[in-house]
Design a protein around this motif. Structure first.
Motif, PDB file in Angstrom:
ATOM      1  N   ARG A 390       0.837  -1.208   0.000  1.00  0.00           N
ATOM      2  CA  ARG A 390       0.000   0.000   0.000  1.00  0.00           C
ATOM      3  C   ARG A 390       0.870   1.255   0.000  1.00  0.00           C
ATOM      4  O   ARG A 390       1.875   1.342   0.712  1.00  0.00           O
ATOM      5  CB  ARG A 390      -0.940  -0.011   1.212  1.00  0.00           C
ATOM      6  N   GLY A 391       0.463   2.232  -0.783  1.00  0.00           N
ATOM      7  CA  GLY A 391       1.284   3.419  -0.970  1.00  0.00           C
ATOM      8  C   GLY A 391       1.427   4.287   0.248  1.00  0.00           C
ATOM      9  O   GLY A 391       2.359   5.090   0.325  1.00  0.00           O
ATOM     10  N   GLU A 392       0.540   4.167   1.254  1.00  0.00           N
ATOM     11  CA  GLU A 392       0.619   5.029   2.434  1.00  0.00           C
ATOM     12  C   GLU A 392       1.409   4.397   3.571  1.00  0.00           C
ATOM     13  O   GLU A 392       1.411   4.904   4.689  1.00  0.00           O
ATOM     14  CB  GLU A 392      -0.793   5.377   2.921  1.00  0.00           C
ATOM     15  N   VAL A 393       2.119   3.283   3.295  1.00  0.00           N
ATOM     16  CA  VAL A 393       2.832   2.542   4.338  1.00  0.00           C
ATOM     17  C   VAL A 393       4.330   2.774   4.191  1.00  0.00           C
ATOM     18  O   VAL A 393       4.876   2.743   3.073  1.00  0.00           O
ATOM     19  CB  VAL A 393       2.525   1.033   4.251  1.00  0.00           C
ATOM     20  N   CYS A 394       5.019   3.007   5.310  1.00  0.00           N
ATOM     21  CA  CYS A 394       6.480   3.045   5.333  1.00  0.00           C
ATOM     22  C   CYS A 394       6.970   2.192   6.497  1.00  0.00           C
ATOM     23  O   CYS A 394       6.191   1.830   7.394  1.00  0.00           O
ATOM     24  CB  CYS A 394       7.006   4.478   5.450  1.00  0.00           C
ATOM     25  N   LEU A 395       8.259   1.865   6.487  1.00  0.00           N
ATOM     26  CA  LEU A 395       8.804   0.927   7.455  1.00  0.00           C
ATOM     27  C   LEU A 395      10.121   1.456   8.014  1.00  0.00           C
ATOM     28  O   LEU A 395      10.900   2.098   7.297  1.00  0.00           O
ATOM     29  CB  LEU A 395       9.036  -0.447   6.816  1.00  0.00           C
ATOM     30  N   ALA A 396      10.364   1.152   9.293  1.00  0.00           N
ATOM     31  CA  ALA A 396      11.601   1.581   9.949  1.00  0.00           C
ATOM     32  C   ALA A 396      11.932   0.610  11.068  1.00  0.00           C
ATOM     33  O   ALA A 396      11.417   0.749  12.187  1.00  0.00           O
ATOM     34  CB  ALA A 396      11.473   3.005  10.492  1.00  0.00           C
TER      35      ALA A 396
END
Length: 460
Positions: A390-396
């Motif tokens: 999904r385009g609104e997801v980021c990870l760290a």
């Protein structure tokens, strides 16, 4: 009468020997020793910077108790370049010696001329040993900037250079480049080990005694290191690396050594027809080409110095055509990629042994932040299953060898950057979630303890 002395210097590391040696004992390279004639003259030779200081005027140094030493915060020059100020640690320190290296044509001379033209309140001397006055004038016209107190000197002899410096008394000196200078005190060709060392020593002495900052442009070798003896990097106060792909528009200014600031800062520029433009918000630039969600793409939150960045991690997983699968990465450590692929196979049951895996950090960046581990794993699984994230997801988060999700530093800055760019969800380690007030962020946080939990949440 001048005395002549012959020594052999290693052209790779700068080690010296009284006789020729086939294999350098310092760096291990073969056939790198070259004979150079050193002429030792009186230190009061006409025109050298050493002659400009009176021999008897220097007081002998005495040991002092550290508690008796008065410390004052060093004042800095504003270079009118926010990216360069950040990389230097807040500005240009008076009396500092800064070395800037990079590949040919990457934009080192353009950057330095822009700095020289922007310091309108100071008298700047731009010394060029590679270009004529007309060539420099053409570049200045292309940059579209004019500076009434910017002086151009095309000279390579340090004795003549210091004569002009004594007459002009500049506030900033720029040398392009250190490998083109030569001193009459050493009988060797320009760019040799002894010439580079001698010229740098004279410029260092001048900078420290007059508190005038000196910026040096340096060539690099084919393996990417600064050309000349290794002692060159030890002598200067700051070493900056200007890098990037000449076929791409972005340039990165990276700190290798800095006695007056952090070595983890990063400056980003965009090469345009009118010169280098500062990129104040690189996350928007790096993510500007994301028009739709495609498989093999994941957004990772990383840090370069004190600057948070959101970068696009791209992965391509295809069946291996030959017997041995390929593992290739651009902008990311290949060995770490292989480790993460082994974790995916062992802990998540994915069959990657018969697939080629290609990884790329979009924008030409080279990153080594462990917080990108989770984004790399997600991009690989997305490409393997051909399912978009999904385009609104980021990870760290960092991924351990047992498949656990480990905490990363300064998560609050990463969350703030993701929120500012409109992301709605971020996957982090459950250990980062402890003690952090997540309610004050306008982004949904998904804590996880295992890699399988993240993959389940992203792909179902």
């Amino acid at each position: 009468m001048a005395k002549l002395k012959t020594l052999y210097f290693c052209q790779n590391c700068g080690a010296q020997s009284a006789k020729w040696i086939g294999r350098c004992p310092s760096c291990g390279e073969w056939n790198t020793y070259v004979e150079e004639v050193i002429q030792k003259e009186d230190s009061s030779a006409a025109g050298s910077w050493k002659a400009s200081t009176t021999v008897g005027s220097t007081k002998a140094a005495k040991p002092r108790v550290i508690s008796e030493i008065h410390f004052e915060e060093e004042s800095r020059f504003d270079t009118n370049d926010g990216e360069l100020n950040r990389v230097l640690g807040g500005g240009l320190v008076p009396g500092s010696l800064v070395l800037i290296g990079g590949e040919p044509g990457i934009g080192k001379s353009t950057l330095m001329l822009q700095i020289a033209m922007s310091l309108t309140q100071m008298k700047v001397l731009y010394i060029s040993g590679e270009e004529s006055e007309q060539q420099i004038k053409m570049r200045a016209e292309r940059l579209g900037e004019q500076h009434p107190n910017c002086y151009i000197l095309t000279e390579t002899n340090t004795q003549n250079i210091f004569k002009q410096i004594d007459a002009l008394q500049p506030n900033v000196v720029i040398v392009d480049s250190i490998q083109t200078l030569h001193s009459g005190l050493v009988e060797a060709g320009a760019g040799s080990v002894s010439q580079v060392r001698e010229c740098t020593t004279e410029l260092l002495k001048y900078a420290k005694e007059t508190s005038v900052p000196v910026l040096l442009i340096g060539h690099i070798t084919k393996d990417g290191s600064i050309a000349g003896p290794k002692i060159l990097e030890h002598m200067v106060d700051t070493v900056l690396q200007f890098e990037g792909d000449r076929h791409l528009s972005y340039r990165i200014l990276r700190t290798i050594k800095n006695r007056f600031g952090s070595t983890s800062e990063l400056g980003i520029y965009e090469m345009q027809g009118t010169g280098l433009r500062q990129v104040s918000n690189p996350s928007e630039i790096l993510l500007s080409q994301r028009t739709e969600s495609l498989s093999g793409m994941a957004i990772g939150a990383t840090l370069e110095g004190n600057r948070p960045l959101l970068v696009e991690v791209q992965a391509l997983v295809t069946p291996a055509t030959y017997g041995t699968p390929q593992r290739s990465s651009t902008g990311f450590d290949t060995k770490r990629l292989q480790m993460l692929l082994a974790v995916l196979e062992k802990r998540s049951g994915l069959r990657l042994g018969q697939h080629d895996v290609f990884l790329n950090i979009a924008g030409g960046l080279r990153l080594d932040d462990p917080a990108l581990d989770l984004a790399v794993c997600a991009a690989v699984v997305s490409s393997l299953n051909d399912v978009a994230i999904r385009g609104e997801v980021c990870l760290a988060a960092e991924v351990g060898l047992s498949g656990e999700i480990r905490a990363v530093s300064r998560l609050d800055q990463r969350l703030s950057e993701a929120e500012k760019l409109g992301f709605a969800e971020m996957y982090i380690s459950q250990f980062n979630a402890r003690g952090l007030d997540l309610a004050r962020y306008g982004i949904r946080v998904q804590p996880a303890g295992r890699l399988d939990e993240v993959l389940e949440g992203l792909f179902g």
